[in-house]
Motif scaffolding. Structure first.
Motif, short mmCIF file in Angstrom:
data_model
loop_
_atom_site.label_atom_id
_atom_site.label_comp_id
_atom_site.label_asym_id
_atom_site.label_seq_id
_atom_site.Cartn_x
_atom_site.Cartn_y
_atom_site.Cartn_z
N ALA A 63 -12.58 -12.33 10.32
CA ALA A 63 -11.35 -12.99 10.66
C ALA A 63 -10.38 -11.93 9.84
N GLU A 64 -10.68 -11.43 8.56
CA GLU A 64 -9.97 -10.46 7.98
C GLU A 64 -9.98 -8.96 8.74
N ILE A 65 -10.96 -8.62 9.11
CA ILE A 65 -11.04 -7.42 10.09
C ILE A 65 -10.04 -7.56 11.38
N ARG A 66 -10.29 -8.44 11.72
CA ARG A 66 -9.31 -8.83 13.17
C ARG A 66 -8.02 -8.67 12.65
N ALA A 67 -7.62 -9.39 11.53
CA ALA A 67 -6.08 -9.42 11.05
C ALA A 67 -5.69 -7.90 10.30
N HIS A 68 -6.50 -7.33 9.96
CA HIS A 68 -6.05 -5.90 9.22
C HIS A 68 -6.80 -4.62 9.60
N THR A 69 -7.14 -4.44 10.95
CA THR A 69 -7.86 -3.49 11.39
C THR A 69 -7.19 -2.08 10.91
N GLU A 70 -6.01 -2.12 11.20
CA GLU A 70 -5.30 -0.96 10.90
C GLU A 70 -5.29 -0.47 9.51
N ALA A 71 -5.17 -1.45 8.54
CA ALA A 71 -4.95 -1.31 7.12
C ALA A 71 -6.33 -1.13 6.48
N LEU A 72 -7.50 -1.41 7.32
CA LEU A 72 -8.89 -1.29 6.54
C LEU A 72 -9.33 0.61 7.01
N LYS A 73 -8.37 1.13 7.72
CA LYS A 73 -8.58 2.43 7.88
C LYS A 73 -8.20 3.36 6.75
N SER A 74 -9.21 4.31 6.08
CA SER A 74 -8.89 4.98 5.14
C SER A 74 -7.70 5.90 5.67
N GLU A 75 -6.71 6.54 4.38
CA GLU A 75 -5.65 7.14 4.82
C GLU A 75 -6.30 8.75 5.17
N LYS A 76 -7.42 8.95 4.51
CA LYS A 76 -8.14 10.26 4.67
C LYS A 76 -9.06 10.57 6.00
N ALA A 77 -9.14 9.09 6.57
CA ALA A 77 -10.01 9.31 7.81
C ALA A 77 -9.55 10.16 9.01
N ARG A 78 -10.37 10.48 9.57
CA ARG A 78 -10.42 11.61 10.75
C ARG A 78 -11.39 11.54 11.72
N HIS A 79 -10.99 11.44 13.06
CA HIS A 79 -11.94 11.39 14.12
C HIS A 79 -12.63 10.05 14.14
#
Length: 420
Positions: A63-79
């Motif tokens: 449920a947390e992943i569904r609610a915060h999908t974008e916020a779980l992405k690292s700011e340094k993530a690429r591709h």
């Protein structure tokens, strides 16, 4: 990984702790969800000095992943690549995976296949996937199959004609390994036996099965029909490649990348040897962290060393998903096998599915050779009530076939009553 599998457990724990600190530090600094959560809870990555300190951090649930999908992405993530679970237990889970995670999971998979004298480039038949999954791979499947000498067969297409065609392809390709859902491979095996086809002379070394619980009769059917060993694997798209069986019989955890905890219904750790929910921290997921991810699966850890000599820790048992367990009317929790064996002992029943709708109602779908009789229905009802409770309504329904889930998996038991 070829080297570290022979390390001592202390060496592997030191590696886990070092990588855990790196993951938590990255999450705290570069992943908005964890940066905010750690600040709110007063947690600091630098406070971690042992693997036991991991238990101070919160669980990650679907449920947390569904609610915060974008916020779980690292700011340094690429591709990042978008993935999703098959949704066999409900709503599919959408998440993202980076190249580091992919490379580690692939390495873990191939290391485990080498335990069985199978390697990259050996011919492989894969029985997998839903129509959606397979459709998205059409553009690259031809090239991938050519490079890796792999043939992908869709698990959701199980007509008599398709099964005949699949078995013909297996005979033509003569793979060194099979890979797929145990329900699908055992279905292939039963169909071959029904047709009187000899499939044990093809040189198949091993059948790798994963993504579902492997039942003893499935293992025996696959091994007998294809004349090969059957190696169980445990993991998923979300949690990663968690464990694989070695030729000595142990389910070894991929300790270089995976920390496994077993917790009770209150989220507290249980002693080694006792069952509980499997919680996973994947150490190669800095770009979309899975930290203390509750899998919903039930298992048991072992502290015994495997006779193969590897230092990799062992999962003693994987009992299934929490939804593979049933709850009797009086609150007693039991594995679905308690009811499965009732149906498997009935020669009239070709296939079945058990759906526990509530404490008061359980539906039983059965595929039969002949029309459902009052006697057979009564026999099933009495058997089920003896385990679930005399007051429980048991509805027995005859159907033409039991469809697989959208993911292509097959589940014998689905409970909508929380067991864990």
């Amino acid at each position: 990984m070829e080297q570290s599998q022979w390390w001592t457990r202390d060496q592997l724990r030191d590696l886990q702790l070092s990588r855990l600190k790196q993951l938590l530090t990255h999450a705290q600094q570069h992943v908005p969800y964890y940066r905010d959560l750690f600040a709110q809870l007063g947690l600091q990555a630098e406070q971690v000095s042992s693997l036991q300190d991991l238990s101070r951090f919160p669980f990650l649930i679907k449920a947390e992943i569904r609610a915060h999908t974008e916020a779980l992405k690292s700011e340094k993530a690429r591709h990042l690549a978008r993935f999703n679970t098959g949704g066999s237990s409900g709503e599919p889970l959408i998440f993202f995976i980076g190249k580091e995670r992919v490379s580690h999971d692939v390495a873990a998979k191939w290391r485990a296949t080498r335990w069985w004298d199978v390697d990259i480039g050996d011919r492989e038949i894969v029985v997998w996937g839903s129509p959606i999954e397979l459709g998205t791979q059409d553009s690259v499947r031809g090239l991938r199959d050519k490079v890796f000498r792999t043939k992908l067969l869709p698990a959701f297409e199980m007509s008599e004609q398709k099964l005949d065609d699949f078995l013909a392809q297996i005979r033509q390709l003569r793979p060194k390994m099979l890979f797929g859902y145990p329900s699908a491979l055992s279905h292939f095996a039963r169909h071959a036996a029904k047709r009187g086809l000899v499939m044990n002379d093809l040189g198949i070394q091993v059948a790798f099965v994963t993504s579902e619980r492997l039942y003893d009769e499935q293992r025996e059917q696959i091994a007998s029909t294809f004349g090969c060993a059957v190696a169980n694997g445990y993991g998923g798209r979300d949690a990663g490649f968690i464990a694989h069986q070695c030729p000595h019989g142990s389910m070894h955890i991929t300790a270089e990348d995976i920390i496994v905890e077993i917790v009770d219904t209150h989220g507290l750790p249980v002693p080694v040897g006792e069952s509980g929910e499997i919680v996973v921290t994947h150490l190669a997921t800095s770009e979309f962290p899975f930290i203390r991810y509750r899998t919903g699966d039930i298992g048991v850890l072992s502290d015994a060393a495997c006779s193969c000599g590897r230092g990799l820790p062992v999962l003693q048992e994987i009992q299934g998903r929490s939804t593979d367990f049933l709850v009797a009317h009086n609150g007693t929790v039991m594995h679905g096998l308690a009811l499965i064996y009732i149906l498997r002992d009935l020669p009239q029943v070709r296939a079945f599915k058990i759906i526990q709708e509530s404490l008061d109602l359980t539906r039983v779908l059965v595929v039969l050779e002949e029309p459902l009789s009052a006697e057979l229905s009564s026999q099933i009802i009495l058997g089920f009530r003896a385990r679930l409770g005399a007051a429980v309504e048991i509805q027995v329904e005859q159907v033409n076939e039991i469809p697989a889930e959208k993911s292509g998996k097959f589940r014998y038991v689905i409970s909508k009553v929380a067991a864990y």
